[in-house]
Design an enzyme around this catalytic site. Structure first.
Site, short mmCIF file in Angstrom:
data_model
loop_
_atom_site.label_atom_id
_atom_site.label_comp_id
_atom_site.label_asym_id
_atom_site.label_seq_id
_atom_site.Cartn_x
_atom_site.Cartn_y
_atom_site.Cartn_z
N HIS A 28 -16.21 -5.29 50.35
CA HIS A 28 -15.31 -6.23 49.69
C HIS A 28 -14.97 -7.41 50.62
O HIS A 28 -15.10 -8.58 50.24
CB HIS A 28 -14.02 -5.51 49.28
CG HIS A 28 -13.04 -6.39 48.58
ND1 HIS A 28 -12.97 -6.51 47.22
CD2 HIS A 28 -12.06 -7.21 49.06
CE1 HIS A 28 -12.01 -7.36 46.89
NE2 HIS A 28 -11.44 -7.80 47.99
N GLU A 29 -14.55 -7.08 51.83
CA GLU A 29 -14.14 -8.13 52.76
C GLU A 29 -15.34 -8.95 53.24
O GLU A 29 -15.22 -10.15 53.47
CB GLU A 29 -13.40 -7.52 53.95
CG GLU A 29 -12.11 -6.81 53.58
CD GLU A 29 -11.12 -7.73 52.88
OE1 GLU A 29 -11.15 -8.95 53.09
OE2 GLU A 29 -10.29 -7.20 52.09
N HIS A 32 -15.95 -11.73 50.85
CA HIS A 32 -15.08 -12.89 51.14
C HIS A 32 -15.62 -13.68 52.33
O HIS A 32 -15.73 -14.91 52.29
CB HIS A 32 -13.66 -12.42 51.47
CG HIS A 32 -12.90 -11.88 50.30
ND1 HIS A 32 -12.85 -12.50 49.08
CD2 HIS A 32 -12.11 -10.77 50.19
CE1 HIS A 32 -12.08 -11.80 48.26
NE2 HIS A 32 -11.63 -10.74 48.91
#
Length: 447
Positions: A28-29, A32
């Site tokens: 997820h990170e 980003h």
């Protein structure tokens, strides 16, 4: 189940829970981070875990990577962010000219939106790839009505041999493999006539089939899981009445009044034991008619097909990817349906679980094998991605909502409105966490 024993079981599930969370959070990170980098936004910190850093290093681009003490999340802190949650922006006066050029809040709104959306999208991509990889490794069952092989679970007098193409069964013409199992499941051991093509010769045989009441998998959070039923258990009785097949198990529970406690007799590796539970009402196919209806359900499955294995067909990359997309999409639509039922149909909110339940589910899936564990990572990744897209301030969906308003207005949302929205979002998220944890604790105390 004794409270201390239940808590101990939960603690033993911590290693797989941490592993699952680390993978999902990292992906997820990283979504980003990498899209932000492509959009010209510089990340100051990339952290797996929260709290005090245990291990850290700085890459050649100046981003500090770290593994922190509390394995409960992670974050990417971009230049210009006031905090790791990107809930506010620092004053440009505190930044150098070089920093202002790569600060998150100074990027065009579409660049910020892409960077924020990339986290949930990365979770969905992970799910698709995992499901696709599992499909390629395991292959898929052919729909052809051909007996691929017979395992040790098949009755000795089943009548079939490997390679039989089933033409008719119990007087019905057969065109798919699913039809074979559907008809045989309801016979529950009674002999039925069949016509098969065996090596080019069409012959008539008698088939005897019964799916043994061996539990291959447990639905997380369902009564059987909470009562302590394990994969490999053989259910021998319900309330003292003998059970000889999975069909008999389904029939014995189908007509129970709601909220009726039952006692399962179980053979666990030769050791007899009894477990008590209360089935929950769920919509599923009737064992006799196949029609979906609300029935008492304990949450166990048999996947052995009674020892009759279809021919395996290898999935090509495109077929596997399509399967991965379908599985991920089904999880998304199922979750959205549950959210809708929560609001409009009084859905059972006890199904909402928090960290304790996720830890238990991680451990349960790890115990059921690598395929189940990796598949659970994909399921949780989809759930985390979807949750983060909810239009709640402090979540990715909330940021996207503000960017949408900014794009329509031609200027950013005011600082006061952002602060109010952030506080409301924080309250909503904390309330959900408290409620989910309350459900977890209530279930442990009731166990």
């Amino acid at each position: 189940m004794d409270l201390l024993a239940s808590l101990w079981n939960t603690l033993t599930y911590l290693p797989p829970f941490i592993a699952v969370l680390a993978v999902v959070v990292f992906v997820h990170e990283y979504g980003h981070y990498i899209v932000g980098r492509w959009c010209g936004i510089h990340a100051e910190v990339f952290s797996i875990g929260m709290g005090k850093p245990l291990l850290r290093w700085t890459d050649r681009r100046g981003t500090r990577w770290q593994i922190a003490a509390l394995p409960i999340g992670g974050f990417v802190k971009f230049v210009g962010d006031m905090d790791p949650a990107s809930a506010g922006r620092r004053d440009d006066g505190e930044l150098t000219e070089e920093q202002r050029a790569v600060a998150f809040h100074n990027a065009a709104v579409w660049r910020r939106a892409l960077t924020v959306a990339a986290g949930p999208v990365a979770n969905f991509i992970l799910s698709i790839l995992v499901f696709a990889a599992l499909a390629m490794v395991a292959g898929r069952a052919s729909e052809e009505p051909v007996i691929g092989q017979l395992t040790e679970h098949a009755p000795a007098d089943v009548g079939f041999v490997a390679g039989d193409r089933v033409l008719t069964l119990d007087g019905q013409e057969i065109t798919t493999y699913a039809e074979i199992l559907k008809i045989l499941h309801k016979t529950d051991g009674a002999p039925v006539p069949a016509t098969v093509d065996r090596g080019g010769d069409v012959i008539d045989i008698t088939v005897r089939y019964s799916l043994p009441p061996v539990i291959d998998s447990i639905s997380p959070g369902m009564p059987a899981s909470r009562a302590g039923v394990l994969p490999g258990d053989v259910i021998t009785a319900i309330n003292g009445e003998a059970v000889h097949s999975f069909f008999g198990l389904q029939m014995a529970t189908r007509d129970l009044p709601p909220e009726t406690e039952i006692t399962l007799g179980i053979d666990r590796a030769g050791e007899p034991l009894e477990l008590s539970l209360i089935p929950v009402m769920r919509e599923r196919g009737d064992p006799e008619t196949g029609v979906n209806m609300m029935q008492p359900t304990i949450g166990v499955r048999s996947t052995s097909r009674g020892g009759l294995v279809p021919v395996a067909v290898w999935r090509g990359p495109l077929d596997a990817l399509e399967h991965g997309v379908d599985r991920t999409w089904n999880i998304i639509t199922g979750t959205l349906t549950f959210f809708g039922d929560m609001i409009f149909a009084n859905a059972d909110l006890s199904n909402i679980g928090g960290p304790i339940r996720i830890a238990e589910m991680s451990g349960e899936q790890a115990e059921q094998g690598a395929f189940n564990f990796v598949g659970f990572i994909a399921v949780l990744s989809t759930a985390i991605g979807l949750l983060n897209l909810m239009p709640i301030p402090i979540l990715d969906g909330g940021h996207l909502m503000f960017y949408g308003i900014e794009a329509l207005r031609g200027r950013p949302v005011g600082g006061s409105a952002m602060q109010v929205g952030t506080m409301i979002g924080l309250c909503l998220v904390l309330s959900l966490m408290v409620f989910a944890t309350y459900n977890d604790i209530s279930r442990v105390l009731a166990g």
